[in-house]
Motif scaffolding. Structure first.
Motif, PDB file in Angstrom:
ATOM      1  N   GLN A 129     -21.107  93.609-121.731  1.00 46.68           N
ATOM      2  CA  GLN A 129     -21.954  94.491-120.612  1.00 46.68           C
ATOM      3  C   GLN A 129     -23.359  93.606-120.968  1.00 46.68           C
ATOM      4  OE1 GLN A 129     -20.294  95.075-117.463  1.00 46.68           O
ATOM      5  NE2 GLN A 129     -22.224  94.859-116.583  1.00 46.68           N
ATOM      6  N   ALA A 130     -23.652  94.542-121.816  1.00 47.79           N
ATOM      7  CA  ALA A 130     -25.185  93.793-122.318  1.00 47.79           C
ATOM      8  C   ALA A 130     -25.037  92.320-122.275  1.00 47.79           C
ATOM      9  CB  ALA A 130     -25.544  93.615-123.389  1.00 47.79           C
ATOM     10  N   LYS A 131     -24.421  91.230-122.529  1.00 45.76           N
ATOM     11  CA  LYS A 131     -24.342  89.978-122.171  1.00 45.76           C
ATOM     12  C   LYS A 131     -24.157  89.550-120.749  1.00 45.76           C
ATOM     13  CE  LYS A 131     -24.213  85.439-123.237  1.00 45.76           C
ATOM     14  NZ  LYS A 131     -25.501  84.683-123.980  1.00 45.76           N
ATOM     15  N   ILE A 132     -23.296  90.200-120.203  1.00 50.21           N
ATOM     16  CA  ILE A 132     -23.408  90.195-118.846  1.00 50.21           C
ATOM     17  C   ILE A 132     -24.712  90.350-117.511  1.00 50.21           C
ATOM     18  CG2 ILE A 132     -21.950  90.956-116.569  1.00 50.21           C
ATOM     19  CD1 ILE A 132     -19.740  91.188-118.429  1.00 50.21           C
ATOM     20  N   ASP A 133     -24.980  91.795-117.891  1.00 49.29           N
ATOM     21  CA  ASP A 133     -26.335  92.208-117.674  1.00 49.29           C
ATOM     22  C   ASP A 133     -27.707  90.469-118.128  1.00 49.29           C
ATOM     23  OD1 ASP A 133     -24.878  94.396-116.547  1.00 49.29           O
ATOM     24  OD2 ASP A 133     -26.369  95.476-118.239  1.00 49.29           O
ATOM     25  N   GLU A 134     -27.748  90.458-119.092  1.00 44.11           N
ATOM     26  CA  GLU A 134     -29.024  89.930-119.696  1.00 44.11           C
ATOM     27  C   GLU A 134     -28.386  87.502-118.454  1.00 44.11           C
ATOM     28  OE1 GLU A 134     -29.541  86.225-123.202  1.00 44.11           O
ATOM     29  OE2 GLU A 134     -28.694  87.736-123.756  1.00 44.11           O
ATOM     30  N   LEU A 135     -27.463  87.412-118.511  1.00 42.77           N
ATOM     31  CA  LEU A 135     -26.688  86.382-117.650  1.00 42.77           C
ATOM     32  C   LEU A 135     -27.161  86.955-115.900  1.00 42.77           C
ATOM     33  CD1 LEU A 135     -23.636  85.338-119.157  1.00 42.77           C
ATOM     34  CD2 LEU A 135     -26.333  83.293-119.180  1.00 42.77           C
ATOM     35  N   ASP A 136     -27.076  87.613-115.849  1.00 45.17           N
ATOM     36  CA  ASP A 136     -27.472  87.964-114.435  1.00 45.17           C
ATOM     37  C   ASP A 136     -28.870  88.344-114.024  1.00 45.17           C
ATOM     38  OD1 ASP A 136     -26.078  88.491-111.993  1.00 45.17           O
ATOM     39  OD2 ASP A 136     -27.397  90.926-111.751  1.00 45.17           O
ATOM     40  N   LYS A 137     -29.781  88.942-115.067  1.00 51.01           N
ATOM     41  CA  LYS A 137     -31.226  88.748-115.004  1.00 51.01           C
ATOM     42  C   LYS A 137     -31.816  87.892-114.884  1.00 51.01           C
ATOM     43  CE  LYS A 137     -34.790  91.099-117.057  1.00 51.01           C
ATOM     44  NZ  LYS A 137     -35.690  92.449-118.283  1.00 51.01           N
ATOM     45  N   THR A 138     -31.548  87.279-115.421  1.00 48.29           N
ATOM     46  CA  THR A 138     -31.498  85.149-116.239  1.00 48.29           C
ATOM     47  C   THR A 138     -31.067  84.608-114.490  1.00 48.29           C
ATOM     48  OG1 THR A 138     -31.494  85.761-117.926  1.00 48.29           O
ATOM     49  CG2 THR A 138     -31.249  82.823-117.159  1.00 48.29           C
ATOM     50  N   TRP A 139     -30.175  84.812-114.471  1.00 44.81           N
ATOM     51  CA  TRP A 139     -29.771  84.741-112.882  1.00 44.81           C
ATOM     52  C   TRP A 139     -31.485  85.126-111.701  1.00 44.81           C
ATOM     53  CZ3 TRP A 139     -26.446  80.445-111.294  1.00 44.81           C
ATOM     54  CH2 TRP A 139     -25.961  80.504-110.315  1.00 44.81           C
ATOM     55  N   ARG A 140     -30.892  86.028-111.617  1.00 47.70           N
ATOM     56  CA  ARG A 140     -32.020  86.524-110.853  1.00 47.70           C
ATOM     57  C   ARG A 140     -33.350  86.316-110.808  1.00 47.70           C
ATOM     58  NH1 ARG A 140     -29.902  91.684-107.847  1.00 47.70           N
ATOM     59  NH2 ARG A 140     -28.093  91.276-108.792  1.00 47.70           N
ATOM     60  N   ALA A 141     -33.728  85.946-111.511  1.00 41.20           N
ATOM     61  CA  ALA A 141     -35.281  85.117-112.200  1.00 41.20           C
ATOM     62  C   ALA A 141     -35.383  83.903-111.747  1.00 41.20           C
ATOM     63  CB  ALA A 141     -35.705  85.948-113.027  1.00 41.20           C
ATOM     64  N   GLU A 142     -34.305  83.225-111.992  1.00 40.29           N
ATOM     65  CA  GLU A 142     -34.332  81.915-111.695  1.00 40.29           C
ATOM     66  C   GLU A 142     -34.371  81.725-109.752  1.00 40.29           C
ATOM     67  OE1 GLU A 142     -31.522  78.965-114.197  1.00 40.29           O
ATOM     68  OE2 GLU A 142     -32.420  80.124-115.829  1.00 40.29           O
ATOM     69  N   ALA A 143     -33.241  82.373-108.939  1.00 37.38           N
ATOM     70  CA  ALA A 143     -33.461  82.725-108.422  1.00 37.38           C
ATOM     71  C   ALA A 143     -35.422  82.788-106.704  1.00 37.38           C
ATOM     72  CB  ALA A 143     -32.673  83.472-107.257  1.00 37.38           C
ATOM     73  N   GLU A 144     -36.172  83.133-107.898  1.00 37.51           N
ATOM     74  CA  GLU A 144     -37.552  83.169-107.131  1.00 37.51           C
ATOM     75  C   GLU A 144     -37.902  82.132-107.908  1.00 37.51           C
ATOM     76  OE1 GLU A 144     -38.066  85.629-104.760  1.00 37.51           O
ATOM     77  OE2 GLU A 144     -35.883  85.999-104.696  1.00 37.51           O
ATOM     78  N   ALA A 145     -37.842  81.160-109.025  1.00 40.02           N
ATOM     79  CA  ALA A 145     -39.129  79.704-109.774  1.00 40.02           C
ATOM     80  C   ALA A 145     -38.372  79.128-109.338  1.00 40.02           C
ATOM     81  CB  ALA A 145     -38.594  80.892-111.457  1.00 40.02           C
ATOM     82  N   VAL A 146     -39.254  78.292-109.253  1.00 38.49           N
ATOM     83  CA  VAL A 146     -39.592  76.655-109.117  1.00 38.49           C
ATOM     84  C   VAL A 146     -38.507  76.269-110.503  1.00 38.49           C
ATOM     85  CG1 VAL A 146     -40.516  74.575-108.984  1.00 38.49           C
ATOM     86  CG2 VAL A 146     -41.417  76.564-108.336  1.00 38.49           C
ATOM     87  N   ASP A 147     -38.698  76.593-111.062  1.00 37.87           N
ATOM     88  CA  ASP A 147     -37.544  76.150-112.652  1.00 37.87           C
ATOM     89  C   ASP A 147     -35.965  77.172-112.722  1.00 37.87           C
ATOM     90  OD1 ASP A 147     -36.521  74.178-114.701  1.00 37.87           O
ATOM     91  OD2 ASP A 147     -37.586  75.319-116.315  1.00 37.87           O
TER      92      ASP A 147
END
Length: 189
Positions: free
Chosen positions: A60-78
């Motif tokens: 679950q920790a890895k899944i949460d980390e991946l989800d957090k990265t995705w959500r941050a990227e959704a708001e980013a240029v890169d």
């Protein structure tokens, strides 16, 4: 006739009378027909099996980390993680299906055995769907299950839609290996 249907649907929505049940029979027929056929395609099954091999050890920790990265990227240029998913073969296949649906499908995304995105026709707001009914009520419910969401007006498209989800089933074992969700424009049913 289409204008009348659109007006009637929006009246139902405005009065609070509309929900997925207004179109339940049509959505179930679509789920058990065209959507189930796509969910059992070789393109979908091969991609889900491949990702399940890669994510089998994720906690679950890895899944949460991946989800957090995705959500941050959704708001980013890169957006390297999002780009990797959108540029894979399955996403191309799903985008072609959506483009060829004459507006019936507003989005399509496939999830693995952990509820993580495998491929999608458009960017989703999050990477992990495993905490949502669309995955839990299909992958977790087994072969032949269908989840139909309430009707909602999509903020970006202004279309009245319902999400229809079914499991992705391994043809060899008849066991779920993932799930697929289709945004369905109910005005085009």
């Amino acid at each position: 006739m289409k204008t009348f249907l659109k007006s009637a649907v929006f009246v139902l929505l405005a009065t609070g009378a509309a929900n997925a049940n207004e179109f339940k029979a049509e959505l179930e027929e679509l789920a058990n027909g065209q959507i189930a056929e796509i969910a059992s395609s070789s393109e979908v099954i091969a991609a889900v099996k491949a990702q399940n091999t890669q994510t089998a050890g994720h906690d679950q920790a890895k899944i949460d980390e991946l989800d957090k990265t995705w959500r941050a990227e959704a708001e980013a240029v890169d957006q390297p993680m999002i780009d990797a998913v959108l540029e894979n073969d399955l996403s191309g296949y799903l985008a072609d299906l959506q483009d060829g649906s004459d507006g019936l499908f507003t989005e399509i995304f496939v999830m693995d055995a952990k509820g993580l995105n495998v491929g999608q026709s458009d960017v989703t707001s999050d990477y992990w769907q495993g905490d949502e009914a669309k995955w839990q009520d299909t992958y977790g419910a087994g072969s032949g299950s269908v989840h139909i969401s309430d009707l909602e007006e999509d903020d970006s498209t202004q279309l009245l839609q319902s999400q229809v989800s079914v499991p992705v089933v391994d043809p060899d074992s008849d066991e779920p290996i993932g799930a697929v969700t289709f945004g369905v424009n109910v005005e085009n049913l």
